[in-house]
Structures are given as structure tokens and as C-alpha cells.
Design an enzyme around this catalytic site. Structure first.
Site, mmCIF file in Angstrom:
data_model
loop_
_atom_site.group_PDB
_atom_site.id
_atom_site.type_symbol
_atom_site.label_atom_id
_atom_site.label_comp_id
_atom_site.label_asym_id
_atom_site.label_seq_id
_atom_site.Cartn_x
_atom_site.Cartn_y
_atom_site.Cartn_z
ATOM 1 N N SER A 26 0.843 -1.201 0.000
ATOM 2 C CA SER A 26 0.000 0.000 0.000
ATOM 3 C C SER A 26 0.872 1.242 0.000
ATOM 4 O O SER A 26 1.995 1.229 0.520
ATOM 5 C CB SER A 26 -0.869 0.001 1.263
ATOM 6 N N TYR B 40 -1.643 -0.677 10.473
ATOM 7 C CA TYR B 40 -1.802 -1.036 9.060
ATOM 8 C C TYR B 40 -0.639 -0.513 8.219
ATOM 9 O O TYR B 40 -0.021 -1.259 7.456
ATOM 10 C CB TYR B 40 -3.129 -0.473 8.526
HETATM 11 N N1 NAP Z 1 -8.786 -0.638 -1.010
HETATM 12 C C1 NAP Z 1 -7.759 0.141 -0.720
HETATM 13 O O1 NAP Z 1 -7.899 1.370 -0.570
HETATM 14 C C2 NAP Z 1 -6.395 -0.465 -0.593
HETATM 15 C C3 NAP Z 1 -5.276 0.377 -0.709
HETATM 16 C C4 NAP Z 1 -4.004 -0.159 -0.593
HETATM 17 C C5 NAP Z 1 -3.846 -1.521 -0.373
HETATM 18 N N2 NAP Z 1 -4.935 -2.324 -0.259
HETATM 19 C C6 NAP Z 1 -4.714 -3.748 -0.013
HETATM 20 O O2 NAP Z 1 -5.374 -4.495 -1.009
HETATM 21 C C7 NAP Z 1 -5.607 -5.817 -0.526
HETATM 22 C C8 NAP Z 1 -7.015 -6.239 -0.892
HETATM 23 O O3 NAP Z 1 -7.927 -5.426 -0.176
HETATM 24 P P1 NAP Z 1 -9.260 -4.842 -0.835
HETATM 25 O O4 NAP Z 1 -9.085 -3.380 -0.958
HETATM 26 O O5 NAP Z 1 -9.635 -5.625 -2.031
HETATM 27 O O6 NAP Z 1 -10.281 -5.072 0.370
HETATM 28 P P2 NAP Z 1 -11.504 -6.095 0.543
HETATM 29 O O7 NAP Z 1 -12.523 -5.858 -0.513
HETATM 30 O O8 NAP Z 1 -11.903 -5.962 1.983
HETATM 31 O O9 NAP Z 1 -10.846 -7.522 0.295
HETATM 32 C C9 NAP Z 1 -10.057 -8.173 1.244
HETATM 33 C C10 NAP Z 1 -9.973 -9.630 0.869
HETATM 34 O O10 NAP Z 1 -9.115 -10.300 1.805
HETATM 35 C C11 NAP Z 1 -9.788 -11.470 2.268
HETATM 36 N N3 NAP Z 1 -9.328 -11.795 3.602
HETATM 37 C C12 NAP Z 1 -9.298 -10.975 4.693
HETATM 38 N N4 NAP Z 1 -8.836 -11.655 5.746
HETATM 39 C C13 NAP Z 1 -8.575 -12.918 5.333
HETATM 40 C C14 NAP Z 1 -8.076 -14.089 5.967
HETATM 41 N N5 NAP Z 1 -7.768 -14.079 7.268
HETATM 42 N N6 NAP Z 1 -7.940 -15.219 5.253
HETATM 43 C C15 NAP Z 1 -8.257 -15.229 3.926
HETATM 44 N N7 NAP Z 1 -8.727 -14.157 3.259
HETATM 45 C C16 NAP Z 1 -8.885 -13.017 3.968
HETATM 46 C C17 NAP Z 1 -11.282 -11.109 2.224
HETATM 47 O O11 NAP Z 1 -12.067 -12.278 2.072
HETATM 48 P P3 NAP Z 1 -12.924 -12.999 3.225
HETATM 49 O O12 NAP Z 1 -13.555 -11.936 4.061
HETATM 50 O O13 NAP Z 1 -13.907 -13.819 2.442
HETATM 51 O O14 NAP Z 1 -11.932 -13.849 3.961
HETATM 52 C C18 NAP Z 1 -11.331 -10.324 0.929
HETATM 53 O O15 NAP Z 1 -11.432 -11.195 -0.172
HETATM 54 C C19 NAP Z 1 -5.316 -5.775 0.975
HETATM 55 O O16 NAP Z 1 -4.048 -6.340 1.223
HETATM 56 C C20 NAP Z 1 -5.297 -4.284 1.285
HETATM 57 O O17 NAP Z 1 -4.484 -3.988 2.409
HETATM 58 C C21 NAP Z 1 -6.198 -1.827 -0.371
#
Ligand code: NAP
Length: 275
Positions: free
Chosen positions: A149, A162
Site C-alpha cells: 500500500s 496497518y
Molecule cells: N482498497 C484500498 O484502498 C487499498 C489500498 C491499498 C492496499 N490495499 C490492499 O489491497 C488488498 C485487498 O484489499 P481490498 O481493498 O480488495 O479489500 P476487501 O474488498 O476488503 O478484500 C479483502 C480480501 O481479503 C480477504 N481476507 C481478509 N482476511 C482474510 C483471511 N484471514 N484469510 C483469507 N482471506 C482473507 C477477504 O475475504 P474474506 O472476508 O472472504 O476472507 C477479501 O477477499 C489488501 O491487502 C489491502 O491492504 C487496499
């Protein structure tokens, strides 16, 4: 690194594939990949993504693994699934992650720890477990894509743990990249800025504030763009990528700014947003 990663015909393991960026990685790999193993905790959401992928491309092999990657048992189940299905992965996308928005002092200890368990420990141990399992050669390198991130570049008040986990992800990925060059495994870190997914909703505490802060609108890019840019970075064998014009401009600025000045800027923003 002589070549980048070749997406056509790839066999990818994607963690956190049930929503947001993970589901979008599946969507963009589906038209060209050979097989996808989608991992997350919610089986219904995973099945939905699987059905969507099969509708996009019926000949694609799509498998689901319901597991909690934060637990030893969950990671063991993911590895067993790879063995049982006879998959020969050449791409690991460590995407599962979570945040916890609010002050550190008022944080719930379980959620504070969960960020380390998922964002750091799971990602690091999955890299360790998959390195010997990735099919790699000098002609056809394998790849590990770690989702970090922009927050990893900045000490983030109200997202302190985070941001620190993502600083780990970026630093770890860069070091691992050097170690794995001779094994023909490309390691790339993608560092998105604010991206509309379920991240904000999940990071929000009960009755807590939103993660949407001043200045974010200028940096926000859609998940489709983040994933497209990350996959292009893999193909070009890039080490670290900050998708979006705004994000790619502020990332080096954060790195070059004197730390004291950066803290002053963040403190002003923090006070403004919390007044
Ligand atoms: N969105 C942003 O602004 C942003 C910015 C920078 C980086 N990121 C990074 O992008 C990545 C994806 O996040 P996202 O934005 O797509 O958010 P999201 O829509 O909340 O997706 C998170 C995913 O991680 C899975 N997950 C969470 N805990 C888990 C566990 N213990 N075991 C297995 N799966 C797990 C969730 O699935 P389940 O709930 O079904 O387990 C979901 O599929 C993350 O690493 C986040 O830190 C996001």
C-alpha cells in the site's frame, strides 16, 4: 532479470479473492490464464467469483479454497488443496489483507493483532511455502505479487499498525526479489492508494469514523486500474509499482521529504480531520 512474467496460460493462487482487488485479479487473469485457485474465508462469496469467471471463460479451471490464511491450519489447507488438485502454480498473489481505522490506544487488541497475522505473517509464510512449489525456469520465470500500500510509505496516524504492516510488505518484497533472482522468481510489490473496495467498510470500527480523509479524492483510482497496472508491472518484471498518476507522484515525495517535515504535514492533517 532477463524476462518479465508471462500471463497467458498462468496458474495463479490468489488470496483474498472473494472481493475487491482479489476478485479483480481473477477477472483480469481469467481471459488468459490456465487455472485459478481462489482463497478466502467466505465460501459463498468465493463461489460467486468462481461462477463469474466460468461465465467469462468456460474452459478456465477455477477452484476455491475456503481458508483463513491468518491461521496455520488455513495455510496448511491451502497447500493441501494445491497438492490434491495437482496444480503447478507459477504465480502467487498475496492479496488478503485488512486495516483497522482509528487511534491505536483505543483499538481492540484482537483486531490490532489480526492485521499483523494477515498482512505480515500470512504473506511472509505463504511466500516461504510457495517458493519451492512455483514452477520457474530462466525461459519462463514464476512470480510473486505482494499487495502492499501507499500507506507503507507514510507513518499513518489512525492507521498506524496497518501502515507499518505495509512498510514490512514493501521492504520484505524488495529484499526477497533480490534473493529470488537466481531462482527465476520475480517478486513485485504493488502499492495502491485509496481504492474503492470493501476495505474501508471492513476497516471501520463499530460506530467508528470512515477511512475517507482529506486529500484522498486526488489519489483514488478504481480497482480495475490498480490490477491492470499491477499485472503490467509483473509482465515488465518491475520491483514496485504505485498505480495512478497522483499516487505515483506522491510516493517518491513521501520518501524524499525530510521525516520531520512529513510528520508535521501528517500531524496537521490529523488535527484537521479529528477536530
Ligand atoms: N482498497 C484500498 O484502498 C487499498 C489500498 C491499498 C492496499 N490495499 C490492499 O489491497 C488488498 C485487498 O484489499 P481490498 O481493498 O480488495 O479489500 P476487501 O474488498 O476488503 O478484500 C479483502 C480480501 O481479503 C480477504 N481476507 C481478509 N482476511 C482474510 C483471511 N484471514 N484469510 C483469507 N482471506 C482473507 C477477504 O475475504 P474474506 O472476508 O472472504 O476472507 C477479501 O477477499 C489488501 O491487502 C489491502 O491492504 C487496499
Amino acid at each position: 532479470m532477463p524476462h518479465g512474467f508471462t500471463l497467458p496460460d498462468c496458474t495463479a493462487v490468489i488470496t483474498g479473492a472473494s472481493s475487491g482487488l482479489g476478485a479483480e485479479f481473477a477477472r483480469q487473469l481469467a481471459p488468459q490464464g490456465r487455472a485459478l485457485l481462489l482463497a478466502a474465508r467466505r465460501s459463498d462469496a468465493l463461489e460467486e467469483v468462481k461462477m463469474e469467471m466460468l461465465a467469462l471463460r468456460p474452459c478456465l479451471a477455477v477452484h476455491c479454497c475456503v481458508c483463513d490464511v491468518a491461521s496455520e491450519a488455513g495455510r496448511a489447507h491451502l497447500l493441501e488443496t494445491v497438492e490434491t488438485l495437482g496444480l503447478k502454480p507459477n504465480l502467487l498473489i498475496n492479496n488478503a489483507g485488512m486495516g483497522d481505522y482509528g487511534s491505536f490506544a483505543s483499538g481492540d487488541t484482537a483486531r490490532l493483532r489480526a492485521q499483523i497475522d494477515i498482512n505480515v505473517t500470512a504473506l511472509m509464510l505463504l511466500c516461504h511455502a510457495f517458493i519451492p512449489r512455483l514452477q520457474a525456469s530462466s525461459e519462463a520465470p514464476a512470480a510473486i505479487l505482494n499487495v502492499s500500500s501507499l500507506a507503507g510509505n507514510v507513518p499513518m496516524p489512525d492507521l498506524a499498525v496497518y501502515g507499518a504492516t505495509k512498510a514490512f510488505v514493501t521492504s520484505f518484497s524488495e529484499a526477497l526479489r533480490i534473493e529470488l533472482l537466481d531462482r527465476h522468481i520475480i517478486v513485485t510489490a504493488v502499492c495502491p492508494g485509496p481504492t474503492p473496495t470493501n476495505f474501508g467498510k471492513n476497516a471501520r470500527r463499530p460506530d467508528g469514523e470512515d477511512t475517507n480523509r482529506s486529500g484522498q479524492d486526488l489519489l483514488r483510482v478504481p480497482p480495475q486500474f490498480v490490477v491492470g497496472r499491477a499485472l503490467r508491472a509483473l509482465q515488465q518484471g518491475e520491483a514496485c509499482v504505485f498505480p495512478g498518476l497522483g499516487v505515483s507522484l506522491v510516493a517518491p515525495l513521501f520518501r524524499m521529504m525530510p521525516r520531520a517535515l512529513l510528520r508535521r504535514v501528517l500531524e496537521r492533517r490529523y488535527r484537521k480531520d479529528n477536530s
